[in-house]
Design a protein around this motif. Structure first.
Motif, PDB file in Angstrom:
ATOM      1  N   HIS A   1     -38.373 -19.212 -20.293  1.00 50.30           N
ATOM      2  CA  HIS A   1     -39.769 -18.802 -20.131  1.00 50.30           C
ATOM      3  C   HIS A   1     -40.578 -19.173 -21.365  1.00 50.30           C
ATOM      4  O   HIS A   1     -41.724 -19.618 -21.274  1.00 50.30           O
ATOM      5  N   ILE A   2     -39.957 -18.979 -22.532  1.00 55.73           N
ATOM      6  CA  ILE A   2     -40.646 -19.294 -23.779  1.00 55.73           C
ATOM      7  C   ILE A   2     -40.690 -20.804 -24.011  1.00 55.73           C
ATOM      8  O   ILE A   2     -41.693 -21.355 -24.456  1.00 55.73           O
ATOM      9  N   ILE A   3     -39.603 -21.490 -23.669  1.00 58.66           N
ATOM     10  CA  ILE A   3     -39.515 -22.939 -23.916  1.00 58.66           C
ATOM     11  C   ILE A   3     -40.389 -23.738 -22.950  1.00 58.66           C
ATOM     12  O   ILE A   3     -41.142 -24.626 -23.362  1.00 58.66           O
ATOM     13  N   PHE A   4     -40.313 -23.406 -21.653  1.00 58.71           N
ATOM     14  CA  PHE A   4     -40.983 -24.210 -20.624  1.00 58.71           C
ATOM     15  C   PHE A   4     -42.167 -23.509 -19.957  1.00 58.71           C
ATOM     16  O   PHE A   4     -42.821 -24.106 -19.098  1.00 58.71           O
ATOM     17  N   GLY A   5     -42.409 -22.226 -20.312  1.00 62.19           N
ATOM     18  CA  GLY A   5     -43.483 -21.493 -19.639  1.00 62.19           C
ATOM     19  C   GLY A   5     -43.054 -21.058 -18.246  1.00 62.19           C
ATOM     20  O   GLY A   5     -41.863 -20.870 -17.988  1.00 62.19           O
ATOM     21  N   HIS A   6     -44.018 -20.925 -17.330  1.00 64.80           N
ATOM     22  CA  HIS A   6     -43.730 -20.417 -15.984  1.00 64.80           C
ATOM     23  C   HIS A   6     -42.674 -21.243 -15.237  1.00 64.80           C
ATOM     24  O   HIS A   6     -41.830 -20.673 -14.552  1.00 64.80           O
ATOM     25  N   PRO A   7     -42.687 -22.604 -15.340  1.00 63.35           N
ATOM     26  CA  PRO A   7     -41.649 -23.385 -14.626  1.00 63.35           C
ATOM     27  C   PRO A   7     -40.230 -23.139 -15.151  1.00 63.35           C
ATOM     28  O   PRO A   7     -39.268 -23.613 -14.551  1.00 63.35           O
ATOM     29  N   GLY A   8     -40.099 -22.414 -16.266  1.00 59.62           N
ATOM     30  CA  GLY A   8     -38.784 -22.194 -16.874  1.00 59.62           C
ATOM     31  C   GLY A   8     -37.782 -21.564 -15.930  1.00 59.62           C
ATOM     32  O   GLY A   8     -36.601 -21.935 -15.916  1.00 59.62           O
ATOM     33  N   THR A   9     -38.236 -20.599 -15.120  1.00 59.22           N
ATOM     34  CA  THR A   9     -37.338 -19.924 -14.174  1.00 59.22           C
ATOM     35  C   THR A   9     -36.749 -20.917 -13.187  1.00 59.22           C
ATOM     36  O   THR A   9     -35.550 -20.894 -12.904  1.00 59.22           O
ATOM     37  N   ILE A  10     -37.599 -21.790 -12.674  1.00 60.16           N
ATOM     38  CA  ILE A  10     -37.135 -22.801 -11.698  1.00 60.16           C
ATOM     39  C   ILE A  10     -36.162 -23.769 -12.367  1.00 60.16           C
ATOM     40  O   ILE A  10     -35.117 -24.113 -11.793  1.00 60.16           O
TER      41      ILE A  10
ATOM     42  N   LEU B   1     -21.590 -34.262 -15.636  1.00 64.32           N
ATOM     43  CA  LEU B   1     -22.481 -35.063 -16.489  1.00 64.32           C
ATOM     44  C   LEU B   1     -23.915 -34.547 -16.395  1.00 64.32           C
ATOM     45  O   LEU B   1     -24.628 -34.455 -17.404  1.00 64.32           O
ATOM     46  N   THR B   2     -24.329 -34.171 -15.169  1.00 63.06           N
ATOM     47  CA  THR B   2     -25.692 -33.655 -14.973  1.00 63.06           C
ATOM     48  C   THR B   2     -25.902 -32.360 -15.747  1.00 63.06           C
ATOM     49  O   THR B   2     -26.925 -32.173 -16.406  1.00 63.06           O
ATOM     50  N   LYS B   3     -24.917 -31.447 -15.688  1.00 63.08           N
ATOM     51  CA  LYS B   3     -25.126 -30.167 -16.394  1.00 63.08           C
ATOM     52  C   LYS B   3     -25.014 -30.329 -17.905  1.00 63.08           C
ATOM     53  O   LYS B   3     -25.700 -29.612 -18.652  1.00 63.08           O
ATOM     54  N   LEU B   4     -24.206 -31.270 -18.391  1.00 65.68           N
ATOM     55  CA  LEU B   4     -24.154 -31.522 -19.833  1.00 65.68           C
ATOM     56  C   LEU B   4     -25.486 -32.067 -20.343  1.00 65.68           C
ATOM     57  O   LEU B   4     -25.993 -31.638 -21.385  1.00 65.68           O
ATOM     58  N   VAL B   5     -26.075 -32.983 -19.568  1.00 66.65           N
ATOM     59  CA  VAL B   5     -27.396 -33.531 -19.930  1.00 66.65           C
ATOM     60  C   VAL B   5     -28.457 -32.429 -19.861  1.00 66.65           C
ATOM     61  O   VAL B   5     -29.329 -32.324 -20.729  1.00 66.65           O
ATOM     62  N   SER B   6     -28.380 -31.568 -18.831  1.00 68.24           N
ATOM     63  CA  SER B   6     -29.345 -30.469 -18.670  1.00 68.24           C
ATOM     64  C   SER B   6     -29.259 -29.485 -19.832  1.00 68.24           C
ATOM     65  O   SER B   6     -30.284 -29.054 -20.373  1.00 68.24           O
ATOM     66  N   LEU B   7     -28.024 -29.111 -20.215  1.00 65.66           N
ATOM     67  CA  LEU B   7     -27.852 -28.186 -21.347  1.00 65.66           C
ATOM     68  C   LEU B   7     -28.335 -28.829 -22.648  1.00 65.66           C
ATOM     69  O   LEU B   7     -28.961 -28.155 -23.482  1.00 65.66           O
ATOM     70  N   ALA B   8     -28.077 -30.132 -22.801  1.00 73.27           N
ATOM     71  CA  ALA B   8     -28.574 -30.839 -23.988  1.00 73.27           C
ATOM     72  C   ALA B   8     -30.102 -30.810 -24.016  1.00 73.27           C
ATOM     73  O   ALA B   8     -30.709 -30.608 -25.074  1.00 73.27           O
ATOM     74  N   GLY B   9     -30.730 -30.959 -22.841  1.00 74.68           N
ATOM     75  CA  GLY B   9     -32.188 -30.892 -22.737  1.00 74.68           C
ATOM     76  C   GLY B   9     -32.713 -29.517 -23.121  1.00 74.68           C
ATOM     77  O   GLY B   9     -33.703 -29.396 -23.854  1.00 74.68           O
ATOM     78  N   LEU B  10     -32.037 -28.462 -22.635  1.00 77.01           N
ATOM     79  CA  LEU B  10     -32.432 -27.087 -22.969  1.00 77.01           C
ATOM     80  C   LEU B  10     -32.351 -26.865 -24.483  1.00 77.01           C
ATOM     81  O   LEU B  10     -33.259 -26.269 -25.080  1.00 77.01           O
ATOM     82  N   ILE B  11     -31.288 -27.379 -25.096  1.00 72.52           N
ATOM     83  CA  ILE B  11     -31.096 -27.232 -26.543  1.00 72.52           C
ATOM     84  C   ILE B  11     -32.198 -27.974 -27.312  1.00 72.52           C
ATOM     85  O   ILE B  11     -32.833 -27.416 -28.219  1.00 72.52           O
ATOM     86  N   ILE B  12     -32.446 -29.228 -26.939  1.00 72.35           N
ATOM     87  CA  ILE B  12     -33.438 -30.049 -27.658  1.00 72.35           C
ATOM     88  C   ILE B  12     -34.838 -29.436 -27.541  1.00 72.35           C
ATOM     89  O   ILE B  12     -35.529 -29.228 -28.550  1.00 72.35           O
ATOM     90  N   PHE B  13     -35.257 -29.122 -26.299  1.00 73.12           N
ATOM     91  CA  PHE B  13     -36.589 -28.551 -26.109  1.00 73.12           C
ATOM     92  C   PHE B  13     -36.689 -27.156 -26.724  1.00 73.12           C
ATOM     93  O   PHE B  13     -37.743 -26.758 -27.223  1.00 73.12           O
TER      94      PHE B  13
END
Length: 463
Positions: free
Chosen positions: A301-310, A172-184
């Motif tokens: 990197h493009i979506i979140f900037g420097h924190p994107g890697t983390i 459930l956590t990774k599905l929500v995380s992937l959905a977040g990556l898609i939306i942002f």
């Protein structure tokens, strides 16, 4: 009356669906789009390869629903092959499953966890060699992957409840995380990049690091599509793992088929949307040649900037940890069933006090740890795609065989779109395997040899 422990049916529909989705989503979706793009060279073909794979996966899952409702017991595909064909065919699948398919996948997913942990904790880098034995190096990444496999195996020996909680929570956590990556990602979409990616969207060609286009002949283009699909097939595999734990699912005749459909549909949609996100923020050349194929890292990197890697590192750690739990939990049930047929270590056919096959779990753990140390799991997984799809085809042909052999058998659920969709899957599977055999023989013969090596082992076991 026997006091021997028996499987406890404690998995609900949500838990079963999370085993399907969680076993499918590992590290592949974050990486393999680079290789697919190098082979196909265009946005349209990148999505089409994922769409073809998704269609095949969904078709196979809907077909497996009939078999799972007929034989709702531990062992899944191994049981279906035995019932449709004979014990030797089932054993060759079980042997390949233990030798490479499941154990090397567990190793690969474990090392992927370690690789992305190294983003946050550089100590666990693959470059950090802890022991040099001359013929092999032991790295911090390998030891961390082994530690994770040991931990998850131990957790699963304590009962299905613990494994269920880990699986459902992490999936459930990774599905929500992937959905977040898609939306942002879609919010951060660059119209000029998107537009440029779709200018020559349906031109199939190879792409070089200098973005030079290399055209294919008509025949070679089919080989390129098959080679591109190796990555998407690997990323979409293990969906059928839920059938291995049939003995622990409530109302298995209904819930296995339903969880197969729901899980594969959710993942197929997530995979397509993730690739659309990549195309919305990255030029096609940057997808094809992302550093170390880490497309998701480049996009974040493009979506979140420097924190994107983390953010991506944490997402992949969650994804691979949950994926490995599903693989470890389900795989051991195949060896349990094989042992009860006299085709595996006898002790693997026993359940412990927590009603799980603990010896089967530990023997699987040992094989996976050996693969971790070998460092050869990645090559073998490429080579095993041919065998995996071949066994899927055999199993789906088994539906036709069983309808003739056992026309009156109870079928609470019948294969959706029968006979058209199962036939279509078989045709597509034959095309995939045939093209790999012709154009990428190094992707086929090693897996085939591993499978065929099971024939003398089977004969020896029968003696």
């Amino acid at each position: 009356m026997s006091n021997a422990p028996s499987f406890r049916p404690s998995l609900k529909l949500l838990d079963a669906t999370m085993i399907v989705a969680g076993s499918m989503i590992g590290s592949g979706i974050f990486i393999v789009s680079a290789d697919i793009t190098r082979h196909t060279g265009s946005a349209g073909w990148l999505l089409l390869v994922w769409l073809i794979t998704g269609f095949m996966t969904l078709t196979a899952a809907l077909s497996y629903g009939e078999l799972s409702s007929m034989f709702p017991r531990a062992g899944g595909q191994y049981v279906y092959l035995k019932e449709a064909y004979n014990p030797m065919t089932a054993f060759l699948y079980g042997w390949s499953f233990f030798a490479v398919i499941q154990t090397a996948t567990i190793a690969a997913v474990g090392v992927a966890f370690a690789k992305f942990t190294a983003y946050l904790l550089p100590f666990f880098s693959e470059e950090h060699i802890l022991l040099d034995l001359g013929f092999m190096h032991i790295t911090a990444a390998q030891l961390l992957s082994i530690a994770v496999i040991l931990l998850l195996t131990y957790m699963n020996t304590r009962g299905i409840e613990g494994g269920k909680v880990i699986q459902t929570t992490f999936t459930l956590t990774k599905l929500v995380s992937l959905a977040g990556l898609i939306i942002f990602g879609l919010i951060a979409a660059k119209p000029d990049v998107w537009s440029a990616n779709w200018q020559h969207a349906w031109q199939l060609h190879a792409l070089t690091p200098e973005s030079t286009v290399i055209s294919y002949t008509t025949i070679a283009s089919f080989g390129a599509i098959a080679a591109a699909m190796v990555g998407s097939v690997f990323s979409s595999d293990s969906w059928h793992n839920v059938a291995f734990v049939a003995g622990e699912i409530r109302n298995p005749k209904r819930n296995i088929g339903l969880s197969l459909f729901l899980g594969t549909a959710i993942v197929t949609i997530i995979y397509l949307l993730t690739n659309i996100t990549y195309l919305a923020v990255l030029p096609i050349g940057e997808i094809a040649y992302a550093p170390k194929d880490r497309v998701a890292v480049a996009a974040s990197h493009i979506i979140f900037g420097h924190p994107g890697t983390i953010i991506i590192a944490l997402m992949i750690m969650i994804s691979t940890f949950g994926c490995n739990n599903g693989l470890i939990l389900a795989g051991a049930r195949v060896y349990y069933t094989m042992a009860n047929d006299g085709l595996f270590f006898k002790k693997a056919g026993q359940l412990n006090k927590a009603a799980v096959p603990s010896f089967a779990l530990w023997i699987q753990c040992l094989a996976a740890c050996i693969w971790c140390l070998s460092g050869k799991y990645g090559d073998l997984l490429d080579m095993i795609s041919f065998v995996v799809v071949a066994f899927y085809m055999l199993t789906i042909v088994g539906i036709f065989i069983l309808r003739r052999k056992r026309p009156d058998a109870e079928r609470p659920y019948k294969a959706f779109g029968y006979p058209l969709l199962p036939i279509l899957y078989i045709i597509m599977g034959l095309a995939f395997c045939g093209l790999l055999f012709v154009f990428k023989p190094h992707f086929t013969w090693p897996g085939l040899l591993i499978t065929l090596s099971g024939i003398p082992i089977y004969k020896w076991l029968k003696k």
